[in-house]
Scaffold this motif. Structure first.
Motif, PDB file in Angstrom:
ATOM      1  N   ARG A  50       1.123  -1.298   0.095  1.00 19.54           N
ATOM      2  CA  ARG A  50      -0.081   0.028   0.117  1.00 19.54           C
ATOM      3  C   ARG A  50       0.938   0.980   0.156  1.00 19.54           C
ATOM      4  O   ARG A  50       0.629   2.404  -0.834  1.00 19.54           O
ATOM      5  CB  ARG A  50      -1.134   0.091   1.177  1.00 19.54           C
ATOM      6  N   GLU A  51       1.674   1.196   0.853  1.00 19.31           N
ATOM      7  CA  GLU A  51       2.776   2.231   0.611  1.00 19.31           C
ATOM      8  C   GLU A  51       3.345   2.433  -0.889  1.00 19.31           C
ATOM      9  O   GLU A  51       3.546   3.413  -1.146  1.00 19.31           O
ATOM     10  CB  GLU A  51       4.091   2.276   1.504  1.00 19.31           C
ATOM     11  N   ILE A  52       3.645   1.230  -1.349  1.00 15.49           N
ATOM     12  CA  ILE A  52       4.358   1.418  -3.122  1.00 15.49           C
ATOM     13  C   ILE A  52       3.357   2.142  -3.153  1.00 15.49           C
ATOM     14  O   ILE A  52       3.765   2.819  -4.171  1.00 15.49           O
ATOM     15  CB  ILE A  52       4.807   0.359  -2.966  1.00 15.49           C
ATOM     16  N   ALA A  53       2.650   1.792  -3.045  1.00 17.53           N
ATOM     17  CA  ALA A  53       1.558   1.662  -4.708  1.00 17.53           C
ATOM     18  C   ALA A  53       0.891   3.282  -4.367  1.00 17.53           C
ATOM     19  O   ALA A  53       0.714   4.541  -5.162  1.00 17.53           O
ATOM     20  CB  ALA A  53       0.071   1.348  -4.095  1.00 17.53           C
ATOM     21  N   SER A  54       0.568   3.905  -2.856  1.00 13.06           N
ATOM     22  CA  SER A  54       0.842   5.051  -2.174  1.00 13.06           C
ATOM     23  C   SER A  54       1.988   5.920  -3.188  1.00 13.06           C
ATOM     24  O   SER A  54       1.575   7.148  -4.163  1.00 13.06           O
ATOM     25  CB  SER A  54       0.322   4.947  -0.945  1.00 13.06           C
ATOM     26  N   GLU A  55       2.792   5.588  -3.078  1.00 10.38           N
ATOM     27  CA  GLU A  55       3.832   6.418  -3.266  1.00 10.38           C
ATOM     28  C   GLU A  55       4.003   6.742  -4.725  1.00 10.38           C
ATOM     29  O   GLU A  55       4.625   7.708  -5.578  1.00 10.38           O
ATOM     30  CB  GLU A  55       5.752   6.237  -3.048  1.00 10.38           C
ATOM     31  N   ARG A  56       3.942   5.297  -5.677  1.00  8.79           N
ATOM     32  CA  ARG A  56       3.493   5.244  -6.714  1.00  8.79           C
ATOM     33  C   ARG A  56       2.058   6.777  -7.038  1.00  8.79           C
ATOM     34  O   ARG A  56       2.780   7.187  -8.373  1.00  8.79           O
ATOM     35  CB  ARG A  56       3.260   4.380  -8.119  1.00  8.79           C
ATOM     36  N   GLU A  57       1.468   6.486  -7.060  1.00  5.64           N
ATOM     37  CA  GLU A  57       0.223   7.404  -7.153  1.00  5.64           C
ATOM     38  C   GLU A  57       0.743   9.176  -6.943  1.00  5.64           C
ATOM     39  O   GLU A  57      -0.292   9.525  -7.932  1.00  5.64           O
ATOM     40  CB  GLU A  57      -0.942   7.073  -6.589  1.00  5.64           C
TER      41      GLU A  57
ATOM     42  N   ARG B 139       2.973   9.238  -9.569  1.00  6.43           N
ATOM     43  CA  ARG B 139       2.183  10.149 -10.885  1.00  6.43           C
ATOM     44  C   ARG B 139       1.150  11.591 -11.294  1.00  6.43           C
ATOM     45  O   ARG B 139       0.922  11.842 -11.524  1.00  6.43           O
ATOM     46  CB  ARG B 139       1.031   8.441 -11.661  1.00  6.43           C
ATOM     47  N   GLU B 140       0.775  11.934  -9.966  1.00  3.89           N
ATOM     48  CA  GLU B 140      -0.095  13.196  -9.291  1.00  3.89           C
ATOM     49  C   GLU B 140       0.782  14.240  -9.198  1.00  3.89           C
ATOM     50  O   GLU B 140       0.605  15.283 -10.653  1.00  3.89           O
ATOM     51  CB  GLU B 140      -0.294  13.267  -8.429  1.00  3.89           C
ATOM     52  N   ARG B 141       2.271  13.827  -9.240  1.00  8.87           N
ATOM     53  CA  ARG B 141       2.779  15.298  -9.553  1.00  8.87           C
ATOM     54  C   ARG B 141       3.920  14.908 -10.713  1.00  8.87           C
ATOM     55  O   ARG B 141       3.781  16.376 -11.257  1.00  8.87           O
ATOM     56  CB  ARG B 141       4.584  14.642  -8.599  1.00  8.87           C
ATOM     57  N   GLU B 142       3.773  14.077 -11.495  1.00  2.84           N
ATOM     58  CA  GLU B 142       4.598  14.049 -12.567  1.00  2.84           C
ATOM     59  C   GLU B 142       3.211  15.112 -13.905  1.00  2.84           C
ATOM     60  O   GLU B 142       3.504  15.946 -14.400  1.00  2.84           O
ATOM     61  CB  GLU B 142       4.566  12.521 -12.974  1.00  2.84           C
ATOM     62  N   GLY B 143       1.880  14.266 -13.729  1.00  2.00           N
ATOM     63  CA  GLY B 143       0.720  15.233 -13.930  1.00  2.00           C
ATOM     64  C   GLY B 143       1.178  16.102 -13.850  1.00  2.00           C
ATOM     65  O   GLY B 143       0.642  17.489 -14.790  1.00  2.00           O
ATOM     66  N   GLU B 144       1.224  16.686 -12.764  1.00  2.00           N
ATOM     67  CA  GLU B 144       1.447  18.339 -12.664  1.00  2.00           C
ATOM     68  C   GLU B 144       2.163  19.161 -12.822  1.00  2.00           C
ATOM     69  O   GLU B 144       2.147  20.158 -13.776  1.00  2.00           O
ATOM     70  CB  GLU B 144       1.170  18.094 -10.712  1.00  2.00           C
TER      71      GLU B 144
END
Length: 134
Positions: free
Chosen positions: A16-23, A26-31
């Motif tokens: 969950r931590e890894i998935a949360s980091e990946r999410e 992805r949000e930072r990359e989208g921003e």
């Protein structure tokens, strides 16, 4: 130490931590992508503004050139008008000199006519004296 269940719990938590980091990544990359897009948009708008400004400047330059051309035409017309005026004045002076010469000719002609009249009168008096009895 840990129970199987505990180990599974830790594993799920880590996933969950890894998935949360990946999410989050992805949000930072989208921003970052949206920021790059906004920057490209600002750059495009700046380019368009500069192009419009250059076009306005070219239009102003064309207008100034049209004004200068009208002024040059006006100047040429004034010069031609001046030439026409000078030509008219020259022709007028020529006509005036011609009239003066004509008046002078007429005056000389009248003078010669008077001179001939005087001579005829003198001739007539002479003839009268000669023919008159003493």
């Amino acid at each position: 130490m840990f129970t199987k269940e505990g180990k599974r719990e830790i594993k799920r938590w880590r996933e969950r931590e890894i998935a949360s980091e990946r999410e989050k990544e992805r949000e930072r990359e989208g921003e970052r992508e949206r920021e790059r897009e906004r920057e490209r948009e600002r750059e495009r708008e700046r380019g368009e503004r500069e192009e419009r400004e250059r076009e306005r400047e070219r239009e102003r330059e064309r207008e100034r050139e049209r004004v200068r051309e009208r002024e040059r035409k006006r100047e040429r017309v004034r010069e031609r008008g001046g030439e026409r005026e000078r030509e008219r004045g020259r022709r007028e002076r020529e006509r005036e000199r011609e009239r003066d010469r004509e008046r002078e000719r007429e005056r000389r002609e009248r003078e010669r006519e008077r001179e001939r009249e005087r001579e005829r009168a003198t001739e007539k008096e002479k003839a009268d004296r000669e023919t008159r009895p003493r």
